[in-house]
Write an enzyme that holds these catalytic residues in place. Structure first.
Site, PDB file in Angstrom:
ATOM      1  N   GLY A 186       6.307   5.464   8.403  1.00  0.00           N
ATOM      2  CA  GLY A 186       5.564   6.711   8.335  1.00  0.00           C
ATOM      3  C   GLY A 186       5.598   7.422   9.667  1.00  0.00           C
ATOM      4  N   SER A 187       4.566   8.198   9.936  1.00  0.00           N
ATOM      5  CA  SER A 187       4.551   9.030  11.138  1.00  0.00           C
ATOM      6  C   SER A 187       4.272   8.184  12.383  1.00  0.00           C
ATOM      7  CB  SER A 187       3.484  10.115  11.015  1.00  0.00           C
ATOM      8  OG  SER A 187       2.187   9.566  11.123  1.00  0.00           O
ATOM      9  N   THR A 188       4.733   8.691  13.518  1.00  0.00           N
ATOM     10  CA  THR A 188       4.523   8.000  14.783  1.00  0.00           C
ATOM     11  C   THR A 188       3.041   7.928  15.121  1.00  0.00           C
ATOM     12  OG1 THR A 188       6.712   8.623  15.601  1.00  0.00           O
ATOM     13  CG2 THR A 188       5.056   8.058  17.248  1.00  0.00           C
ATOM     14  N   GLU A 233       8.509   1.556  11.434  1.00  0.00           N
ATOM     15  CA  GLU A 233       9.665   2.461  11.314  1.00  0.00           C
ATOM     16  C   GLU A 233       9.082   3.854  11.218  1.00  0.00           C
ATOM     17  OE1 GLU A 233      11.982   5.125  10.382  1.00  0.00           O
ATOM     18  OE2 GLU A 233      11.723   4.376   8.339  1.00  0.00           O
ATOM     19  N   LYS A 257       0.860  -1.175   0.000  1.00  0.00           N
ATOM     20  CA  LYS A 257       0.000   0.000   0.000  1.00  0.00           C
ATOM     21  C   LYS A 257       0.910   1.243   0.000  1.00  0.00           C
ATOM     22  CE  LYS A 257      -2.684   3.427   1.424  1.00  0.00           C
ATOM     23  NZ  LYS A 257      -2.168   4.797   1.658  1.00  0.00           N
ATOM     24  N   GLY A 281       1.534   5.182  13.124  1.00  0.00           N
ATOM     25  CA  GLY A 281       2.059   3.916  13.631  1.00  0.00           C
ATOM     26  C   GLY A 281       1.334   3.457  14.881  1.00  0.00           C
ATOM     27  N   GLU A 321       9.281  16.641  14.629  1.00  0.00           N
ATOM     28  CA  GLU A 321       9.717  16.324  13.274  1.00  0.00           C
ATOM     29  C   GLU A 321       9.001  17.238  12.280  1.00  0.00           C
ATOM     30  OE1 GLU A 321      10.772  12.292  10.899  1.00  0.00           O
ATOM     31  OE2 GLU A 321       8.712  12.412  11.642  1.00  0.00           O
TER      32      GLU A 321
END
Length: 500
Positions: A245-247, A268, A193, A250, A402
């Site tokens: 991707g972003s925390t 990650e 995806k 996640g 970030e």
């Protein structure tokens, strides 16, 4: 006849002639979404519409997962001799190399990446990754456990089953390869995806995978927004999901896994990496060049971006000037010009995010040293100047959160202990660097820095596939790259045989 020079005009001409596939790929063929819904794919280079891409939904997710499950249970891939899977994946890598320019052009048009970075880095890197895991397939043995003389204990690894790989928009083909290669190598069926911000190379990869001989149902591509990723995370017949991707996203994926079948989750996530330069740095010019590249490469849209530059007080003024001069050379330009080092921000949403952080830095009292403005707005594209702030408080937003853009925070320190404390005072732990001429200091600092990768007297070196990639804390879990990545996509089995 000699080939034409690959200049801006060359790439623009090829862009005009490019035939873009924009459908999903399910069970061995391209198809529109079941609802026939689409979304616009616009180039950040100039805002122009590239194509309408299939917006998949729950029905498409169900079809792809069913195809993955059927192909896995039938053993059309998992049941092959390791040497056969190796042969097919090597062919896959070869086809990526043969289509290097096409894939690089798609990457550049789709997310604003400089064409030279795509042709020389991302696409060859993806091919290398797939080839590396192909070569590892028949060199990853099981174990025989030490036990009683009348017991034979075997420790083996088996593919986990149906693996969903959800990848980001900043390195679309490279990040995809880091996940699909070990997942396929270990015998799984895969659903890729891509981000809706940059789906085009993933779609094209599916056709190349089919041409290489990967059986129908073993490699699928679902396009669309976050609803597709969430549906995969919630699906009870997906055995594993790997996400970059972003925390925040996640965390949501982990929640979905817990709500459904407790599927394996590998993440990650973000980073706010500290690049520490001590007064005994052996080469200030090289360190300044590396510091500039660490935040400007790929427009700063990197989870490992060296966005916090920590400089010892004794050299701060002279080093800041060196970095300012280096970053001033990273001016955004047309991504299809081979001379361009920094291209476009991926879309208008990300552009506004970066500019918002720049404004927040000014409001919170940071000192603007360089840049800070949108540029090339007349093109219709999304470009930001390389930007430097001197920061007195390392806890303000631009030094803590970030940004994913070319925005550097420079923080002064006195002692190594202070620098390491600042570096580790972060929710993230993906990367870090230390610049020093002292070997003991280098080793000591590397041990104390809470990061998955620590560079010494360099930054972002070591792209070799042998190095695991991932982070501590809220930068995620598990590792991409290296043989360790293969562990994520397998189940460990103990077989105990009584002998007599």
């Amino acid at each position: 006849m000699s080939s034409p020079e690959k200049n801006l005009a060359y790439w623009q001409a090829h862009a005009q002639a490019l035939q873009i596939e924009s459908r999903a790929f399910i069970d061995g063929h391209y198809a529109p979404a079941q609802t026939e819904e689409t979304f616009e794919c616009r180039s950040p280079i100039d805002g122009e519409l590239l194509c309408e891409v299939a917006q998949c939904g729950q029905a498409d997710v169900d079809l792809a997962v069913a195809a993955g499950r059927r192909s896995f249970e039938a053993g059309v891939w998992a049941g092959l001799h390791p040497r056969q899977r190796k042969k097919v994946l090597r062919k896959f890598a070869e086809l990526i190399r043969l289509h290097n320019d096409e894939l690089a052009l798609l990457e550049s048009l789709d997310m604003g990446k400089p064409i030279n970075d795509a042709t020389r880095g991302d696409v060859p890197g993806a091919a290398q990754c797939i080839e590396w895991y192909a070569e590892a397939i028949d060199k990853w043995p099981g174990e025989v456990a030490p036990c009683d003389h009348n017991i034979l204990g075997l420790i083996t690894r088996e593919p986990v089953g149906v693996v969903a790989c959800v990848v980001p928009w900043n390195f679309p083909i490279l990040m995809a390869s880091w996940k699909i290669a070990p997942a396929l190598a270990t015998g799984n069926s895969v659903i890729l995806k891509p981000s809706e911000k940059s789906p085009l190379t993933a779609i094209r990869l599916a056709g190349l995978a089919r041409d290489a001989g990967i059986p129908a149902g073993v490699f699928n591509v679902l396009t669309g927004d976050g609803r597709v990723g969430e549906a995969l995370a919630l699906h009870g017949d997906v055995d594993c999901i790997a996400f970059t991707g972003s925390t925040a996203v996640g965390k949501r994926i982990m929640q979905c896994a817990g709500q459904s079948n407790l599927k394996r989750v590998w993440l990650e996530l973000g980073g706010k990496s500290a690049n520490i330069v001590l007064a005994d740095c052996p080469d200030l010019d090289r360190a300044a060049q590396a510091a500039a590249g660490a935040i400007c490469y790929n427009m700063g849209e990197m989870c490992t971006a060296g966005s916090r530059l920590l400089v010892q007080r004794a050299i701060k003024d002279q080093f800041v000037e060196r970095v300012r001069a280096e970053m001033a050379t990273w001016q955004p330009a047309h991504p299809l010009d081979p001379a361009t080092g920094m291209g476009a921000i991926v879309d208008d949403i990300q552009l506004k995010r970066v500019l918002g952080y720049i404004e927040a830095g000014k409001q919170e009292g940071a000192t603007l040293v360089l840049g800070g403005q949108q540029t090339r707005a007349d093109t219709g594209g999304y470009y930001v100047e390389p930007t430097i702030f001197q920061v007195s408080d390392p806890n303000i937003r631009i030094a803590r959160e970030e940004i994913f853009g070319p925005v550097l925070s420079i923080i002064e320190f006195d002692t190594l202990d202070e620098a390491i404390a600042i570096a580790n005072r972060s929710d993230y732990g993906l990367g870090a660097a230390i610049w020093t001429a002292d070997l003991v200091t280098a080793h000591t600092a590397a041990r104390r820095l809470r990061a998955g990768t620590v560079w010494v007297n360099c930054y972002e070196e070591g792209s070799d596939m042998n190095f695991p990639f991932g982070g501590y804390k809220q930068s995620g879990n598990g590792r991409d790259k290296s043989l360790h990545a293969m562990e994520k996509y397998t189940e460990l089995k103990s077989t105990v045989v009584k002998l007599g």
